[in-house]
Write an enzyme that holds these catalytic residues in place. Structure first.
Site, PDB file in Angstrom:
ATOM      1  N   ASP A  67       0.869  -1.183   0.000  1.00 49.07           N
ATOM      2  CA  ASP A  67       0.000   0.000   0.000  1.00 49.07           C
ATOM      3  C   ASP A  67       0.907   1.234   0.000  1.00 49.07           C
ATOM      4  O   ASP A  67       2.135   1.124  -0.167  1.00 49.07           O
ATOM      5  CB  ASP A  67      -0.997  -0.040   1.175  1.00 49.07           C
ATOM      6  CG  ASP A  67      -0.343   0.229   2.532  1.00 49.07           C
ATOM      7  OD1 ASP A  67       0.898   0.308   2.608  1.00 49.07           O
ATOM      8  OD2 ASP A  67      -1.093   0.356   3.522  1.00 49.07           O
ATOM      9  N   CYS A 114       3.130  -3.198   4.055  1.00 49.92           N
ATOM     10  CA  CYS A 114       2.294  -2.041   4.405  1.00 49.92           C
ATOM     11  C   CYS A 114       2.982  -1.333   5.567  1.00 49.92           C
ATOM     12  O   CYS A 114       4.173  -1.576   5.813  1.00 49.92           O
ATOM     13  CB  CYS A 114       0.850  -2.440   4.698  1.00 49.92           C
ATOM     14  SG  CYS A 114       0.573  -3.415   6.188  1.00 49.92           S
ATOM     15  N   THR A 149       2.618  -1.485   8.927  1.00 49.63           N
ATOM     16  CA  THR A 149       3.024  -2.428   9.982  1.00 49.63           C
ATOM     17  C   THR A 149       3.317  -3.822   9.437  1.00 49.63           C
ATOM     18  O   THR A 149       3.946  -4.624  10.123  1.00 49.63           O
ATOM     19  CB  THR A 149       1.902  -2.587  11.017  1.00 49.63           C
ATOM     20  OG1 THR A 149       0.726  -3.052  10.320  1.00 49.63           O
ATOM     21  CG2 THR A 149       1.594  -1.279  11.723  1.00 49.63           C
ATOM     22  N   HIS A 202      10.505 -23.794   8.778  1.00 46.53           N
ATOM     23  CA  HIS A 202       9.444 -24.529   9.469  1.00 46.53           C
ATOM     24  C   HIS A 202       8.079 -24.417   8.804  1.00 46.53           C
ATOM     25  O   HIS A 202       7.282 -25.345   8.873  1.00 46.53           O
ATOM     26  CB  HIS A 202       9.310 -24.041  10.920  1.00 46.53           C
ATOM     27  CG  HIS A 202      10.445 -24.478  11.799  1.00 46.53           C
ATOM     28  ND1 HIS A 202      10.416 -24.376  13.166  1.00 46.53           N
ATOM     29  CD2 HIS A 202      11.649 -25.034  11.482  1.00 46.53           C
ATOM     30  CE1 HIS A 202      11.568 -24.849  13.673  1.00 46.53           C
ATOM     31  NE2 HIS A 202      12.325 -25.235  12.665  1.00 46.53           N
ATOM     32  N   HIS A 239       8.017 -31.038   9.828  1.00 50.52           N
ATOM     33  CA  HIS A 239       7.274 -29.814   9.518  1.00 50.52           C
ATOM     34  C   HIS A 239       6.293 -30.015   8.356  1.00 50.52           C
ATOM     35  O   HIS A 239       5.338 -29.255   8.213  1.00 50.52           O
ATOM     36  CB  HIS A 239       8.235 -28.674   9.190  1.00 50.52           C
ATOM     37  CG  HIS A 239       9.200 -28.413  10.298  1.00 50.52           C
ATOM     38  ND1 HIS A 239       8.810 -27.907  11.516  1.00 50.52           N
ATOM     39  CD2 HIS A 239      10.536 -28.635  10.395  1.00 50.52           C
ATOM     40  CE1 HIS A 239       9.863 -27.809  12.308  1.00 50.52           C
ATOM     41  NE2 HIS A 239      10.919 -28.248  11.648  1.00 50.52           N
TER      42      HIS A 239
HETATM   43  C1  RB5 Z   1      -2.110   2.676   6.397  1.00 52.40           C
HETATM   44  O1  RB5 Z   1      -2.116   3.902   7.024  1.00 52.40           O
HETATM   45  C2  RB5 Z   1      -1.834   1.569   7.388  1.00 52.40           C
HETATM   46  O2  RB5 Z   1      -2.970   1.324   8.150  1.00 52.40           O
HETATM   47  C3  RB5 Z   1      -1.382   0.325   6.676  1.00 52.40           C
HETATM   48  O3  RB5 Z   1      -0.226   0.584   5.943  1.00 52.40           O
HETATM   49  C4  RB5 Z   1      -1.043  -0.873   7.536  1.00 52.40           C
HETATM   50  O4  RB5 Z   1      -0.166  -0.538   8.562  1.00 52.40           O
HETATM   51  C5  RB5 Z   1      -2.181  -1.674   8.003  1.00 52.40           C
HETATM   52  O5  RB5 Z   1      -2.046  -2.727   8.636  1.00 52.40           O
END
Ligand code: RB5
Length: 143
Positions: A8, A65, A67, A98, A133
């Site tokens: 994203d 993304c 996180t 694994h 595994h």
């Molecule tokens: C976008 O702002 C953010 O929510 C996305 O990149 C991600 O971290 C979502 O899990």
């Protein structure tokens, strides 16, 4: 090796960095977007990369993304994907040995480009250990 990659807006810059770092003789990227830092929805890109892996268009996938959480959750909704969120080197190694992870997720707001690069290297090079595994991965596949 053909690698499907997607992110994203939060992962866009790291996606471009990873492509530059690894594109070469042995690695070819297929980029499923996004194409800029304009705000988009991460499930669209997790879905696209996951489907490409399961269809065999690419050998493995990388999704990014902010996180790594949202895009890994979305990718794992595609049956046949084993998407592992790895923001450290040990997890990256274990995800291959694994879990036979076929998609790597990372959080661009969690780790720097240096650590991300090491994680990708491990993810691309490590082999599945098989043995005990295998039946566990098989059970995942059957869910
Ligand atoms: C976008 O702002 C953010 O929510 C996305 O990149 C991600 O971290 C979502 O899990």
């Amino acid at each position: 090796m053909k690698i499907g990659i997607g992110s994203d807006h939060g992962g866009f810059e790291l996606k471009e960095f990873i492509k530059k770092e690894f594109e070469g003789e042995t690695v070819e990227f297929v980029d499923y977007g996004t194409k800029s830092t304009d705000s988009v929805d991460y499930p669209d890109f997790g879905k696209a990369v996951g489907q490409a892996v399961v269809a065999g268009e690419v050998d493995k996938g990388i999704v990014i993304c902010g996180t790594g959480i949202g895009i890994s959750i979305a990718t794992n909704k595609v049956k046949g994907t084993r998407c592992a969120l790895c923001n450290d080197l040990y997890s990256a190694k274990m995800s291959r040995e694994h879990n036979d992870a076929n998609v790597l997720a990372m959080g661009a707001r969690v780790i720097g480009s240096g650590v991300a690069s090491e994680i990708v290297k491990i993810f691309l090079e490590e082999e599945f250990a098989g043995g005990r595994h295998s039946k566990r991965v098989q059970k995942i596949n059957e869910i």
